[in-house]
Scaffold this active site. Structure first.
Site, PDB file in Angstrom:
ATOM      1  N   SER A  40       0.813  -1.220   0.000  1.00  0.00           N
ATOM      2  CA  SER A  40       0.000   0.000   0.000  1.00  0.00           C
ATOM      3  C   SER A  40       0.842   1.264   0.000  1.00  0.00           C
ATOM      4  CB  SER A  40      -0.967   0.014   1.189  1.00  0.00           C
ATOM      5  OG  SER A  40      -0.278   0.057   2.417  1.00  0.00           O
ATOM      6  N   HIS A  43       6.316   0.942   3.686  1.00  0.00           N
ATOM      7  CA  HIS A  43       6.980   1.084   4.981  1.00  0.00           C
ATOM      8  C   HIS A  43       7.003  -0.241   5.728  1.00  0.00           C
ATOM      9  CE1 HIS A  43       7.532   5.526   5.712  1.00  0.00           C
ATOM     10  NE2 HIS A  43       6.862   5.517   4.581  1.00  0.00           N
ATOM     11  N   CYS A 105       4.424   9.859  10.252  1.00  0.00           N
ATOM     12  CA  CYS A 105       5.118   9.822   8.960  1.00  0.00           C
ATOM     13  C   CYS A 105       4.077   9.789   7.838  1.00  0.00           C
ATOM     14  CB  CYS A 105       6.029   8.605   8.876  1.00  0.00           C
ATOM     15  SG  CYS A 105       6.993   8.565   7.358  1.00  0.00           S
ATOM     16  N   GLY A 112      -1.597  -0.938   5.474  1.00  0.00           N
ATOM     17  CA  GLY A 112      -0.833  -1.632   6.501  1.00  0.00           C
ATOM     18  C   GLY A 112      -0.960  -0.987   7.868  1.00  0.00           C
ATOM     19  N   TYR A 119      -0.360   3.823  15.505  1.00  0.00           N
ATOM     20  CA  TYR A 119      -0.019   4.747  16.593  1.00  0.00           C
ATOM     21  C   TYR A 119       0.093   6.180  16.107  1.00  0.00           C
ATOM     22  CZ  TYR A 119       1.495   1.597  20.345  1.00  0.00           C
ATOM     23  OH  TYR A 119       1.549   0.702  21.378  1.00  0.00           O
ATOM     24  N   TYR A 407       5.123  -5.006  18.788  1.00  0.00           N
ATOM     25  CA  TYR A 407       4.090  -4.340  17.993  1.00  0.00           C
ATOM     26  C   TYR A 407       4.156  -4.845  16.559  1.00  0.00           C
ATOM     27  CZ  TYR A 407       1.635  -0.427  15.677  1.00  0.00           C
ATOM     28  OH  TYR A 407       0.786   0.336  14.925  1.00  0.00           O
ATOM     29  N   ASN A 409       3.150  -3.823  13.718  1.00  0.00           N
ATOM     30  CA  ASN A 409       3.521  -2.916  12.628  1.00  0.00           C
ATOM     31  C   ASN A 409       5.018  -2.616  12.606  1.00  0.00           C
ATOM     32  OD1 ASN A 409       1.099  -2.737  11.361  1.00  0.00           O
ATOM     33  ND2 ASN A 409       0.642  -0.631  11.978  1.00  0.00           N
ATOM     34  N   TYR A 410       5.730  -2.988  13.672  1.00  0.00           N
ATOM     35  CA  TYR A 410       7.190  -2.944  13.647  1.00  0.00           C
ATOM     36  C   TYR A 410       7.694  -4.375  13.470  1.00  0.00           C
ATOM     37  CZ  TYR A 410       6.503   1.707  15.725  1.00  0.00           C
ATOM     38  OH  TYR A 410       6.106   2.996  15.980  1.00  0.00           O
TER      39      TYR A 410
END
Length: 468
Positions: A40, A43, A105, A112, A119, A407, A409-410
């Site tokens: 998408s 990142h 950012c 995603g 956050y 997390y 997403n990390y």
């Protein structure tokens, strides 16, 4: 790490322009036994959206970027290929007093970002992006396009924080827009080791999660080179206390004086601005510049990096913090960061089981560990990755345990992964799944088994199906 000649390349990259084209891609990939990766924005910390060891197709959603903002009912439909910068821009076009809680950012894609939680600086006030999703449209593994009603509440629950590209391909999200004041206040105060940084961070751990929900103060820690009064170069650690307050300076200063006077915040350190200007501020753009920069999908810098995450339940003692500084003085830490994001407020009120994202009350703050480097080559990469792994090991006594939480997403493949080829057992996946999702992992497996039994939507850290 992924721009080398050895990096596996997709057999084809598809950029669909409609929902029906996405359907056709899914059905074609299934018929030809090709693996699907969904992109998408780009990142993805471990490259799972654009790299695979098996023959694969990338579905790039860059053309699915329509955003429809409805000010009257305070909602918006956002296609999954949009970036959060584009979303912020479209909201600001329509309203000065509506916003949405998402990341700092602007080039991050909503596909995603929302799938893993999302956050941002408004999390203490309004929770995560995923907490404020009210509907969605997705293509499932059979090619059907489903909305909240037709997919059912179990699947709708799973896609709001259960990780991207694991239950289906989300086409668009309907989000709830939230009230923001006409003026917010921001500040960034830098403190060095010589300015009592260790004691300030120790105090911050106790007060930041207990502040009024209108106040968010995160900390960004890094090493810097500075000069002393004699002109000699020396290295020190600097912590940037980076804040957003939902209100004016006159209301902020008494709160800080009462709860955190040690930081020494003064009126001249603070800037009042609109909410959309605060988005520019946190993204590093001039606040008096054109908002058009939020529409750019080009990342300002691209570097090699490795990231990890942690959650903290008890304040780290001063001695523990001093041990962290020793790591930051090592050679590999020249471009390394720790970002401390405070909890409390709304984050403590939402139940851990409300959505798959489980990290709620009990957390004081979240840590993102980051290390960057610029030179190519495996030896350089290994040195820097080894450095962050050693720091991560050092942190073990000070962070969450049983499981040591992370997390999603990390993304961090160090904590465990599925087999790249062949069957992954429930117990094998649970090793990493419990760290991301804690007690929600079992429910996610149940949903996956029900909606995608053949495990068509698969990646190295996707939820496993018990019947695949």
């Amino acid at each position: 790490m992924y721009n080398t000649t050895e990096t596996p390349k997709p057999l084809v990259i598809v950029t669909p322009v409609s929902e029906s084209e996405v359907q056709k891609v899914i059905l074609c990939a299934k018929k030809t036994a090709m693996h699907v990766r969904v992109r998408s924005a780009g990142h993805d910390y471990e490259g799972l959206s654009y790299v695979s060891e098996v023959p694969f197709v990338i579905v790039d959603l860059i053309n699915l970027r329509t955003i429809n903002v409805n000010v009257n009912d305070k909602s918006a439909w956002v296609e999954a290929g949009s970036t959060i910068g584009e979303l912020y821009y479209r909201i600001a076009e329509k309203s000065k007093t509506l916003g949405f809680p998402a990341g700092v950012c602007p080039t991050v894609g909503v596909g995603g970002h929302f799938s893993g939680g999302g956050y941002g600086t408004m999390m203490r006030k309004y929770g995560l992006s995923a907490d404020n999703i009210v509907d969605a449209r997705l293509v499932d593994a059979t090619g059907r396009i489903l909305d909240r009603v037709s997919m059912g509440e179990d699947l709708f629950w799973a896609i709001r924080g259960g990780g991207g590209n694991t239950f289906g391909l989300v086409l668009s999200w309907k989000i709830k827009l939230l009230d923001v004041p006409e003026k917010v206040t921001v500040f960034t105060l830098d403190k060095t080791l010589e300015q009592n940084l260790t004691k300030l961070i120790h105090k911050w751990q106790n007060v930041a999660p207990r502040f009024h929900e209108d106040l968010f103060i995160r900390i960004i820690i890094r090493r810097v080179d500075s000069s002393d009064q004699g002109g000699n170069n020396k290295q020190t650690i600097v912590a940037s206390f980076n804040s957003l307050f939902f209100g004016g300076i006159d209301r902020l200063l008494p709160i800080m004086q009462e709860n955190f006077p040690e930081l020494g915040l003064r009126r001249e350190d603070c800037i009042e601005m609109s909410w959309i200007e605060s988005i520019m501020y946190f993204a590093g753009f001039p606040i008096d510049g054109s908002l058009d920069v939020l529409l750019s999908r080009v990342q300002p810098t691209t570097r090699y990096f490795k990231a990890k995450s942690d959650y903290v339940y008890q304040p780290i003692p001063e001695g523990g913090l001093e041990g962290i500084w020793r790591f930051f003085f090592e050679d590999e830490a020249q471009s390394s960061y720790m970002i401390l994001t405070p909890y409390g407020g709304r984050m403590d009120e939402i139940l851990p089981s409300d959505i798959p994202f489980p990290h709620r009350a009990g957390n004081l703050y979240k840590i993102q560990h980051l290390v960057y480097w610029d030179k190519e080559g495996e030896e350089v990469a290994e040195r820097h990755i080894s450095w962050i792994r050693r720091l991560y090991s050092y942190m073990a006594p000070f962070v969450s345990m049983f499981p040591r939480a992370a997390y999603v997403n990390y993304r961090d493949l160090d904590i465990g992964m599925n087999n790249k080829k062949g069957y992954t057992s429930y117990m094998q996946a649970k090793a990493w799944g419990m760290k991301y999702f804690k007690n929600n992992f079992d429910r996610l497996v149940h949903v996956k088994t029900k909606v995608d039994p053949s495990n068509f939507f698969w990646n190295e850290q996707s939820i496993p199906s018990l019947t695949s």
